[in-house]
Design an enzyme around this catalytic site. Structure first.
Site, PDB file in Angstrom:
ATOM      1  N   ASP A 168     121.243  25.971 -30.174  1.00 36.68           N
ATOM      2  CA  ASP A 168     122.004  24.906 -30.574  1.00 36.68           C
ATOM      3  C   ASP A 168     122.937  24.616 -29.418  1.00 36.68           C
ATOM      4  O   ASP A 168     123.209  25.422 -28.493  1.00 36.68           O
ATOM      5  CB  ASP A 168     122.902  25.579 -31.601  1.00 36.68           C
ATOM      6  CG  ASP A 168     122.229  25.928 -32.928  1.00 36.68           C
ATOM      7  OD1 ASP A 168     120.787  25.355 -32.843  1.00 36.68           O
ATOM      8  OD2 ASP A 168     122.540  26.781 -33.843  1.00 36.68           O
TER       9      ASP A 168
HETATM   10  N1  URA Z   1     120.072  30.797 -34.196  1.00 39.52           N
HETATM   11  C1  URA Z   1     120.964  30.128 -34.552  1.00 39.52           C
HETATM   12  O1  URA Z   1     121.651  29.967 -35.555  1.00 39.52           O
HETATM   13  N2  URA Z   1     121.444  29.245 -33.603  1.00 39.52           N
HETATM   14  C2  URA Z   1     120.487  29.271 -32.298  1.00 39.52           C
HETATM   15  O2  URA Z   1     120.983  28.443 -31.215  1.00 39.52           O
HETATM   16  C3  URA Z   1     119.725  30.245 -32.048  1.00 39.52           C
HETATM   17  C4  URA Z   1     119.432  31.105 -33.198  1.00 39.52           C
END
Ligand code: URA
Length: 239
Positions: free
Chosen positions: A105
């Site tokens: 993310d």
């Molecule tokens: N899980 C999440 O919530 N975000 C990420 O970036 C990776 C795994």
């Protein structure tokens, strides 16, 4: 350029895994200079000979994989009109060949592999392979052993099935808590949704390991380096 084995050339150019490549050769799907070659050990000079597999010319593109310490605030994409991407940090001379294997993310930090092997990336991310990923997590609220038990059993994050068994190690438990979570799937926002399912909000998330390799903390956020040959072997073996 030293001569290399045909099976190695095909595998490192993304034609398939070593065993897939052996099968392609057995099936007579590969020609070198117009002649069908079935022997995996056949030696070629990749800069001189034209190799065709299932009717498609195979370009000589040796495997390249970078370990990248993704900082928060950049998107996991090769290009974006508005935001900084992970590729903006990469100055490697062959950066144009690379793409991110998987995604983190915008606000997540940590280990991301940038590679040029689509088949390997596909195996690494395939739901059926269950490649492990470990995250350092900080949450608002107290993480408890009940959370660890729930994650081990699987939690409901609104998908058809519960999440697969995951290992939670609590590092600190209080108004804000810290833990390490290892999962073997990669659903959208999975870690955040798992904690949300337990009533906790993730306030910081960092991937510390994936596919048997730990993030080299010596890199620092935004840093990258090529994998060593041993790391490359380990990555291939775990996928
Ligand atoms: N899980 C999440 O919530 N975000 C990420 O970036 C990776 C795994």
């Amino acid at each position: 350029m030293p001569l290399i084995r045909l099976d190695k050339f095909l595998a490192s150019s993304g034609a398939g895994t070593r065993s897939e490549v052996k099968k392609l050769l057995r099936d007579g799907a590969v020609t070198v200079g117009g002649q069908t070659v079935r022997k995996p050990e056949f030696k070629i000079d990749p800069n001189q000979e034209t190799v065709v597999c299932r009717g498609q010319a195979v370009l000589w593109q040796p495997f390249l994989c970078l370990m990248f310490y993704k900082p928060a605030g950049c998107v996991t994409a090769t290009q974006d009109r508005r935001q900084k991407t992970v590729m903006d940090y990469i100055t490697h001379e062959r950066r144009k060949e690379l793409f991110p294997a998987g995604r983190l993310d915008l606000d997540t930090e940590g280990l991301l592999f940038l590679m040029n092997d689509g088949a390997l990336a596909h195996r690494m991310l395939a739901p059926g392979r269950h490649v492990e990923k470990t995250y350092f997590v900080r949450t608002e609220g107290r993480i408890t052993q009940e959370d660890a038990a729930a994650f081990a059993a699987g939690v409901d994050i609104g998908e058809k099935a519960l999440t697969m068994p995951a290992r939670l190690t609590i590092l600190e438990s209080g108004a804000y808590s810290e833990a390490e979570l290892t999962i073997c799937e990669g659903k959208y926002h999975q870690v955040k949704r798992m904690f949300a399912a337990r009533g906790k909000q993730v306030v910081y998330l960092k991937r510390t390991a994936m596919a048997g390799l730990a993030l080299d903390e010596g890199l620092g956020a935004g840093g990258w380096r090529e994998l060593t040959p041993e790391e490359t072997e380990r990555l291939r073996a775990s996928c």
